[in-house]
Every structure is written in C-alpha cells, then in structure tokens.
Design a protein around this motif. Structure first.
Motif, mmCIF file in Angstrom:
data_model
loop_
_atom_site.group_PDB
_atom_site.id
_atom_site.type_symbol
_atom_site.label_atom_id
_atom_site.label_comp_id
_atom_site.label_asym_id
_atom_site.label_seq_id
_atom_site.Cartn_x
_atom_site.Cartn_y
_atom_site.Cartn_z
ATOM 1 N N SER A 66 0.859 -1.094 -0.177
ATOM 2 C CA SER A 66 0.121 -0.201 -0.059
ATOM 3 C C SER A 66 0.817 1.277 0.144
ATOM 4 C CB SER A 66 -0.816 0.045 1.190
ATOM 5 O OG SER A 66 -0.199 0.319 2.341
ATOM 6 N N THR A 68 1.476 3.243 2.325
ATOM 7 C CA THR A 68 2.654 3.394 3.282
ATOM 8 C C THR A 68 3.886 2.623 3.137
ATOM 9 O OG1 THR A 68 0.604 3.470 4.874
ATOM 10 C CG2 THR A 68 2.818 2.999 6.101
ATOM 11 N N THR A 144 -4.934 13.970 4.368
ATOM 12 C CA THR A 144 -6.355 13.445 4.073
ATOM 13 C C THR A 144 -7.173 13.078 5.509
ATOM 14 O OG1 THR A 144 -4.936 12.070 2.491
ATOM 15 C CG2 THR A 144 -7.301 11.576 2.567
ATOM 16 N N LYS A 195 -5.903 5.854 -5.015
ATOM 17 C CA LYS A 195 -6.131 7.439 -4.821
ATOM 18 C C LYS A 195 -6.291 7.979 -6.357
ATOM 19 C CE LYS A 195 -5.149 6.959 -0.389
ATOM 20 N NZ LYS A 195 -4.779 7.575 0.650
HETATM 21 C C1 LIG Z 1 -3.886 6.970 1.588
HETATM 22 C C2 LIG Z 1 -2.836 7.845 2.076
HETATM 23 C C3 LIG Z 1 -1.625 7.181 2.593
HETATM 24 C C4 LIG Z 1 -1.395 5.789 2.355
HETATM 25 O O1 LIG Z 1 -2.177 4.834 2.942
HETATM 26 P P1 LIG Z 1 -2.165 3.278 2.660
HETATM 27 O O2 LIG Z 1 -3.392 2.926 3.513
HETATM 28 O O3 LIG Z 1 -0.989 2.947 3.204
HETATM 29 O O4 LIG Z 1 -2.267 3.117 1.116
HETATM 30 C C5 LIG Z 1 -0.463 7.908 2.787
HETATM 31 N N1 LIG Z 1 -0.509 9.382 3.015
HETATM 32 C C6 LIG Z 1 -1.734 9.801 2.889
HETATM 33 C C7 LIG Z 1 -1.856 11.476 2.787
HETATM 34 C C8 LIG Z 1 -2.799 9.312 2.334
HETATM 35 O O5 LIG Z 1 -4.026 9.724 2.066
#
Ligand SMILES: *Cc1c(COP(=O)(O)O)cnc(C)c1O
Length: 381
Positions: A66, A68, A144, A195
């Motif tokens: 993902s 992260t 987010t 995203k």
């Molecule tokens: C979605 C998101 C992530 C990563 O999240 P995962 O659940 O690991 O895909 C990282 N930073 C922001 C600002 C996000 O919106």
C-alpha cells in the motif's frame, strides 16, 4: 450474493471506486518476464515521471504494498542511518511518517500544527536554522485526515534555500493537483496506484531525484523496502526483485490511459473540484458544516462536523447510506467529532447528486431536521 444490487460507490479516502475498464484490464495473467509486461512497467514509470515534471532529473521506482510501504521505503532509502528527519505534521499521515522513522529507527523531529491549520513554512525555516543536524524534511501535500491542503510550494522553497532534500507524501493528491518538480523543487514524491490515479490498490511508488537515489546505496534498513536496490534491479534486467503485482500494474496502465484521456492532471482535478463543489453546496443546504474554510480545503475529501441533533447517530447514518449504495468514512480527528466524504475515484456529478439524495433521505428517516453542528432551536426545525 445479490447480483442485481449494484456495487457500492466509495466516497472515502481509499480504496476508491475504479472504472469497469480498469478492472477488466486484470482479466488475464502475465509472466513477470513477458515482453508485454516489461513494456507496461516502462510505460508506467515514464508516465509517472512526466506527471511529476521530473523528466531528465527524476526516476520512478515502484514498490509492492500500500502507499505506506512506499513512504517507509522512501524514508528508509533516502535517509542515511545517521540522518535526521524533520516532519511537518498536521494529521495522521504526518504522524505516521514520524512513527516510520522511529521504528526504523532514524532520528526524527516534528513541527506540529493543529489538524485544521496548514503546516508552517516560517516555522520550518526557524527550526532548520536552529537545528543543523536535520538532514531531510518531509511533508504531506493533502493531509487526508482533514482534507487540508498544505503549502508545499512555500515548504519546498524553504528547503531549497536551506539545501535540505524534501520528501512529499502526495498520496491523496498526485494526479489531480499539480505538483511539478520544475516549479516545486522536491527530492521525492510518494504516491500509490489507487487514490487520484484511480488504479487498483497494490503498489506505491516514489519519484526520486536520480542523484539522490544513486547516493542512497546501503542506507536502507530493509531488503524489501530498499528503493535503491529495487531501482538497480529494474535497471539491470527490467525486473522487479520480488513477485510484481502484475494485475495491478496492468490495471494501472489502463488507469493512466484514462487519466490522460480525461485531460491529465488538469482534467482530473476539474472533475474532482466539480464533485467537491456539488458535495459542499448540497451538504450546506442540509445544514452540515465543514471543518475547514474553503481556501484551506483540497478538492479531495471533506470533513463535516458531527450534527448536534441527538437523533443523528453516526453508525446508523453510515449503515443506512451503505444500504443505499454509498460508503462514507468516519473522522479520525482529535480537534472535532466529524465524518468524511470523499470526492475522488470514478465519481462524477450524477454520483455526487445520488449521494446527496441518499443523505437527504437518510436524515428524513432518522428524523434529523438539520445537519448543523450547533444545536438548532426547535422552533426553526
Ligand atoms: C492513503 C494515504 C497514505 C497511504 O495509505 P495506505 O493505506 O498505506 O495506502 C499515505 N498518505 C496519505 C496522505 C494518504 O492519503
């Protein structure tokens, strides 16, 4: 499973609604050494560099997992073991970068502002001047957690003047809000397949300055999250070091084609701004209030304050909307009780108006006259 029931639309921060054609691109298997698959990888990497304005200066390195995972890989690869990271924090994703550095471990310091306040380039400048040990700076473009837009241009200018490499988590904005290396100098931008590029979740990527990546050999604390090693693997034989998410990449190739057909960053951003306007205006008509004033709000996800009416019970609201085909998202703010509604993914005017109609109906069913976060006198209900 009831096959006549349409799949729910995801008005969330991710995973997001994707097009049928993106999903259909996954209906075959690829060998990782397949020439066609190798071409898909090259096309994706080239296109992502171009979207970031990094042609000639930056390299795109994808990594399984993902978003992260890609953030963790970028921090671990670019920071030398004796480096010191400064993170500008105004929400959960900034805090997550601090945690990532702590776990590694790398020396880390944060400048924290409230979740409804943009991060401060002036504070950054002061801290950089006072702490010479800081080697790298990290910031989230659209945080987010709240939906706030951070001033990455000002942050990048301070970093450039101080000679500090800047890492930007642009996960929830990349592909919809402009971020161009020729205007906003950055060392790395990190985003994911899902995203705003509307692919299937399953990998992330960093768009990194070639010189910074070449100098990063041996920094990483982890084998699988070593972007420099992943890059070298791709350079040597065009292969991912470990099993690539083949179907996700094929779907992403299609998603990038659809992004381009929509007019790239400009076109996608315009659709999301349209979604955002319809959502915020429609919710205001129902009495709902946003956490953020409009100038601070990115057209990505909106935080609404929890209604004051005791008949509004969030889990019931959520479940009823879900039955009507719309998935929203709980808030995770510390500053206010809230919930979030996303504007991104394969959604347009019809879907946003559909969501508003479902919210209106749900409020009526609950006997809630207003979404206002302050008590509304009985007489005006
Ligand atoms: C979605 C998101 C992530 C990563 O999240 P995962 O659940 O690991 O895909 C990282 N930073 C922001 C600002 C996000 O919106």
């Amino acid at each position: 499973m009831n096959r006549t029931m349409p799949e729910p639309l995801l008005l969330t921060p991710g995973p997001l609604t994707t097009s049928r054609t993106v999903k259909e691109a996954m209906l075959r298997d690829w060998g990782s050494r397949d020439g066609e698959f190798i071409a898909i990888n090259q096309r994706i990497r080239d296109r992502l560099v171009a979207l970031a304005g990094g042609e000639g200066t930056h390299i795109c390195v994808p990594v399984q997992g993902s978003g992260t995972f890609a953030v963790e890989a970028t921090i671990g690869t670019l920071l030398p073991r004796d480096g010191r990271l400064l993170v500008l924090v105004n929400g959960a994703y900034g805090r997550r970068m601090v945690r990532i550095a702590e776990v590694m471990p790398r020396s880390v310091v944060a400048i924290e502002t409230a979740e409804d306040t943009p991060v401060s380039a002036a504070a950054l400048e002061r801290v950089l001047a006072a702490d010479a040990a800081i080697s790298h700076v990290a910031v989230v473009h659209c945080e987010t957690t709240s939906g706030i837009l951070n001033p990455v241009e000002a942050v990048a200018a301070v970093c450039a003047a101080a000679g500090k490499p800047l890492l930007i988590d642009a996960m929830s904005s990349f592909g919809a809000l402009p971020l161009d290396a020729t205007k906003v100098p950055f060392t790395a931008v990190v985003a994911s397949s899902n995203k705003c590029l509307e692919g299937i979740p399953g990998f992330g990527y960093a768009i990194v300055r070639r010189d910074a990546l070449a100098a990063a050999r041996g920094n990483a604390h982890s084998l699988s999250l070593d972007l420099e090693d992943q890059w070298r693997g791709l350079e040597v034989n065009a292969q991912w070091r470990f099993t690539p998410p083949t179907h996700v990449l094929a779907a992403f190739d299609q998603a990038l084609r659809e992004h381009e057909a929509e007019g790239g960053v400009v076109g996608r951003g315009a659709r999301y701004r349209g979604n955002h306007r319809i959502l915020v205006d429609g919710m205001a008509e129902l009495g709902f209030e946003t956490l953020l004033p409009r100038p601070l709000q990115a057209p990505i996800i909106v935080t609404f304050l929890m209604p004051a009416d005791p008949r509004f019970v969030f889990p019931d609201f959520y479940d009823t909307l879900r039955r009507k085909g719309f998935v929203i998202y709980p808030g995770k703010l510390t500053v206010a009780d809230s919930f979030r509604v996303g504007c991104i993914g394969r959604l347009g005017e019809a879907e946003m108006r559909g969501a508003l109609a479902a919210i209106r109906e749900t409020l009526a069913e609950m006997g809630v006259a207003s979404g206002a976060s302050h008590p509304v006198p009985e007489a005006v209900r």
